[in-house]
Design an enzyme around this catalytic site. Structure first.
Site, mmCIF file in Angstrom:
data_model
loop_
_atom_site.group_PDB
_atom_site.id
_atom_site.type_symbol
_atom_site.label_atom_id
_atom_site.label_comp_id
_atom_site.label_asym_id
_atom_site.label_seq_id
_atom_site.Cartn_x
_atom_site.Cartn_y
_atom_site.Cartn_z
ATOM 1 N N GLY A 38 27.276 38.183 36.769
ATOM 2 C CA GLY A 38 28.664 38.072 36.680
ATOM 3 C C GLY A 38 29.285 39.027 36.633
ATOM 4 N N GLY A 39 29.327 40.849 36.271
ATOM 5 C CA GLY A 39 29.821 41.665 36.019
ATOM 6 C C GLY A 39 30.592 41.385 34.840
ATOM 7 C CB CYS A 41 35.480 39.432 37.321
ATOM 8 S SG CYS A 41 36.283 38.007 37.801
ATOM 9 C CG HIS A 440 64.384 19.914 43.951
ATOM 10 N ND1 HIS A 440 64.573 20.775 42.852
ATOM 11 C CD2 HIS A 440 65.071 18.246 42.244
ATOM 12 C CE1 HIS A 440 66.303 20.285 42.098
ATOM 13 N NE2 HIS A 440 66.016 19.408 41.932
HETATM 14 C C1 FAD Z 1 40.289 44.219 31.200
HETATM 15 C C2 FAD Z 1 39.924 43.537 32.999
HETATM 16 C C3 FAD Z 1 40.638 42.780 33.378
HETATM 17 C C4 FAD Z 1 40.937 42.471 35.031
HETATM 18 N N1 FAD Z 1 41.713 41.402 35.387
HETATM 19 C C5 FAD Z 1 41.349 41.678 37.225
HETATM 20 C C6 FAD Z 1 41.828 40.337 37.319
HETATM 21 O O1 FAD Z 1 42.505 39.307 36.565
HETATM 22 N N2 FAD Z 1 42.024 39.845 38.196
HETATM 23 C C7 FAD Z 1 40.890 40.994 39.393
HETATM 24 O O2 FAD Z 1 40.940 40.151 40.479
HETATM 25 N N3 FAD Z 1 40.368 41.899 39.185
HETATM 26 C C8 FAD Z 1 40.615 42.309 37.757
HETATM 27 N N4 FAD Z 1 40.116 43.399 37.557
HETATM 28 C C9 FAD Z 1 38.783 43.583 37.704
HETATM 29 C C10 FAD Z 1 37.740 42.698 38.510
HETATM 30 O O3 FAD Z 1 37.267 42.848 37.049
HETATM 31 C C11 FAD Z 1 36.784 43.710 39.026
HETATM 32 O O4 FAD Z 1 37.623 44.119 40.313
HETATM 33 C C12 FAD Z 1 35.323 43.104 39.523
HETATM 34 O O5 FAD Z 1 34.729 42.367 38.436
HETATM 35 C C13 FAD Z 1 34.787 44.027 40.452
HETATM 36 O O6 FAD Z 1 33.496 43.972 40.412
HETATM 37 P P1 FAD Z 1 32.280 44.615 41.237
HETATM 38 O O7 FAD Z 1 31.467 42.901 41.994
HETATM 39 O O8 FAD Z 1 32.404 45.545 41.894
HETATM 40 O O9 FAD Z 1 31.583 44.783 39.690
HETATM 41 P P2 FAD Z 1 31.113 44.704 38.475
HETATM 42 O O10 FAD Z 1 31.409 42.997 38.717
HETATM 43 O O11 FAD Z 1 31.619 45.412 37.947
HETATM 44 O O12 FAD Z 1 29.640 44.620 38.362
HETATM 45 C C14 FAD Z 1 28.813 45.703 38.209
HETATM 46 C C15 FAD Z 1 27.854 45.524 37.766
HETATM 47 O O13 FAD Z 1 26.905 46.457 37.903
HETATM 48 C C16 FAD Z 1 25.764 46.326 37.085
HETATM 49 N N5 FAD Z 1 25.156 47.478 36.712
HETATM 50 C C17 FAD Z 1 25.773 48.716 37.142
HETATM 51 N N6 FAD Z 1 25.485 50.093 37.201
HETATM 52 C C18 FAD Z 1 23.470 49.667 37.325
HETATM 53 C C19 FAD Z 1 22.651 49.200 37.427
HETATM 54 N N7 FAD Z 1 22.789 50.616 37.844
HETATM 55 N N8 FAD Z 1 21.679 49.181 37.555
HETATM 56 C C20 FAD Z 1 21.440 47.253 37.629
HETATM 57 N N9 FAD Z 1 22.627 47.117 37.337
HETATM 58 C C21 FAD Z 1 23.718 47.947 37.477
HETATM 59 C C22 FAD Z 1 27.480 45.768 35.724
HETATM 60 O O14 FAD Z 1 26.117 46.308 34.761
HETATM 61 C C23 FAD Z 1 27.933 45.069 36.170
HETATM 62 O O15 FAD Z 1 26.753 43.754 35.714
HETATM 63 C C24 FAD Z 1 39.960 43.533 35.438
HETATM 64 C C25 FAD Z 1 39.096 44.185 34.843
HETATM 65 C C26 FAD Z 1 39.851 45.056 33.873
HETATM 66 C C27 FAD Z 1 38.895 45.821 32.844
#
Ligand code: FAD
Length: 457
Positions: A38-39, A41, A440
């Protein structure tokens, strides 16, 4: 060496649907995640923050209940309970993701380990080497450490550790007046902390229009949040358990004393430990992976999705990256990120819902414009709710009557703005909405007043 049809690194909002969809098609997919499915987010970003924003909203309503003629006394915030509620929701989402992976069938091999490139099409994870002609990088970002002398020894909180803090900070100093800093600042103010936001430039939310940023700052100040703008942090120390931050301002050197320090000064891409040099993948000067509009990196057969490629960092954009890659690769589409529609919201109260261009971007484009603004204090539904802070703004291309952008700073602004976003997607003239029938009393009815206010500039 294990050969696969695809390797997906990172289980964020782009990687997850891609890995599952390709496996469903019969591809042999190796899916690698070093921490949580789920990363960001689900685990440390959108989900937990918005869950806790709601707890803070309820605390605010309860303390302010007399405004609505309701008596509520002895309001207090039970932080362990707030955190437990957040953990429960996060775990529900995370285990939902885990279930999907467990039940994806034999085509999906999940590897719970850190991945590094060892060659252009080879990745090492958990002591195994995997090889594939097609590799998708979705490794996201992490908090940037504050570059202030002393911060490492003093210690600081990040989005992740702050949401696990069981006490309410007496005085939270927030470094950074961007989205993350402001959402946390208001949240903890409402939990009961004194909050000071230290921001480097003269305007919070630097990319937004100044009238929007000033109106939001005023609303936050009205709740007691203190701001120090144009502040260059010089050093941070700890004396007798107290954090002392020294900043340089136009008025000279100033110190801020607090109990806790939150670093919300930006994010850095997870590329420094990915072995990208072994694959020959080109990065930009800040370490983000360079891609073209089809999200292809400099190495054929390697794509990058989500935050790790730079640009707008939102969950829905990471998911849209998946749609682009999947559409082009599997469905023969020609999708691109160029000129893509990027809506977003800031979940403060009032919310800021945004679509398209800001006024300053529209003016800089040299187009002839029409602009309308309308105060939330004139929107019936907002008056009835007792939540009239903010204003709506719409920017129109005067030659084509098309909406170029909108900012909805007001209660549920992130919801209401999406109507205007749909008009942008439909490439329909804004005048269609002038004759529309709206339910409304809803906040969207405010569009009547907003559209009436549209004037050439
Ligand atoms: C506090 C906060 C609040 C937020 N609120 C919002 C919001 O309300 N609405 C919104 O749209 N966005 C929001 N965001 C932004 C949003 O969370 C990100 O844009 C989104 O999660 C990005 O997703 P992604 O798929 O790019 O990567 P991520 O979700 O960051 O996932 C990357 C994954 O890769 C893994 N990883 C990294 N390197 C390696 C490696 N070498 N080997 C194996 N695994 C690895 C990590 O562990 C992670 O699980 C928020 C961010 C933060 C920090």
């Amino acid at each position: 060496m294990t050969k696969a049809d695809a390797i997906v690194i990172g289980a964020g909002q782009g990687g997850k649907p891609l890995a599952l969809s390709l496996a469903k098609l019969g591809w042999k997919v190796v899916y690698i995640e070093r921490k949580w499915l789920g990363g960001t987010c689900i685990n440390t970003g959108c989900t937990p923050t918005k869950t806790m924003v709601m707890s803070a909203q309820v605390a605010h309503y309860a303390r302010d209940a007399a405004r609505w003629g309701v008596r509520a006394s002895g309001v207090s915030v039970d932080m362990p309970a707030v955190i437990q509620r957040k953990r429960d929701i996060v775990m529900k989402y995370r285990t939902g993701n885990e279930k999907k992976v467990e039940t994806a069938g034999p085509n999906l091999q999940f590897v719970h380990a850190h991945a590094t490139f060892v060659g252009p099409h080879q990745v090492e994870a958990g002591g195994e080497i995997f090889e594939s002609e097609k590799i998708f990088i979705d490794t996201g970002t992490r908090p940037a450490p504050p570059r202030i002398p002393g911060s490492d020894s003093v210690g600081y909180l990040t989005n992740e550790s702050l949401m696990e803090l069981h006490e309410i900070p007496e005085h939270l100093i927030v470094l950074g007046g961007g989205y993350i800093g402001l959402e946390f600042g208001q949240m903890f103010r409402r939990f009961g902390s004194r909050v000071t936001v230290i921001h480097r430039s003269g305007q919070i939310l630097g990319q937004e229009d100044d009238d929007v940023a000033v109106a939001l700052q005023n609303a936050l100040e009205a709740e007691g949040i203190e701001f120090q703008l144009n502040a260059n942090s010089k050093k941070v120390e700890k004396h007798n358990g107290e954090i002392i931050l020294t900043v340089e301002t136009s008025a000279g050197s100033q110190t801020f004393r607090g109990s806790h320090l939150l670093a919300a000064t930006g994010r850095v891409p997870n590329t420094d430990d990915l072995g990208v040099d072994k694959a020959g993948i080109t990065l930009d000067s800040r370490g983000y992976i360079k891609v073209n509009g089809r999200l292809e990196t400099s190495i054929p057969g390697i794509w990058a999705l989500g935050d790790v490629k730079g640009g707008p960092a939102f969950t829905h954009i990471s998911y849209n990256d998946y749609q682009i890659v999947y559409g082009n690769l599997i469905e023969g589409k020609t999708l691109t990120t160029v000129n893509r529609y990027v809506p977003y919201s800031l979940f403060t109260d009032p919310q800021l819902g945004r679509v398209g261009m800001t006024e300053k971007e529209a003016r800089a484009s040299g187009r002839k414009l029409k602009i309308g603004t309308y105060p939330m204090s004139s929107v019936s539904r907002a008056i009835e709710r007792g939540e009239t802070t903010g204003f709506m703004k719409i920017i129109i291309d005067a030659e084509r009557d098309r909406i170029l952008g909108a900012s909805m700073l007001g209660v549920e602004g992130g919801e209401t703005v999406q109507i205007l976003g749909a008009m942008i997607l439909a490439d329909a003239p804004y005048t269609v909405l002038k004759g529309a029938v709206f339910i409304h009393p809803t906040l969207v009815e405010g569009l009547f007043g907003l559209l009436e206010a549209v004037k050439p500039v």
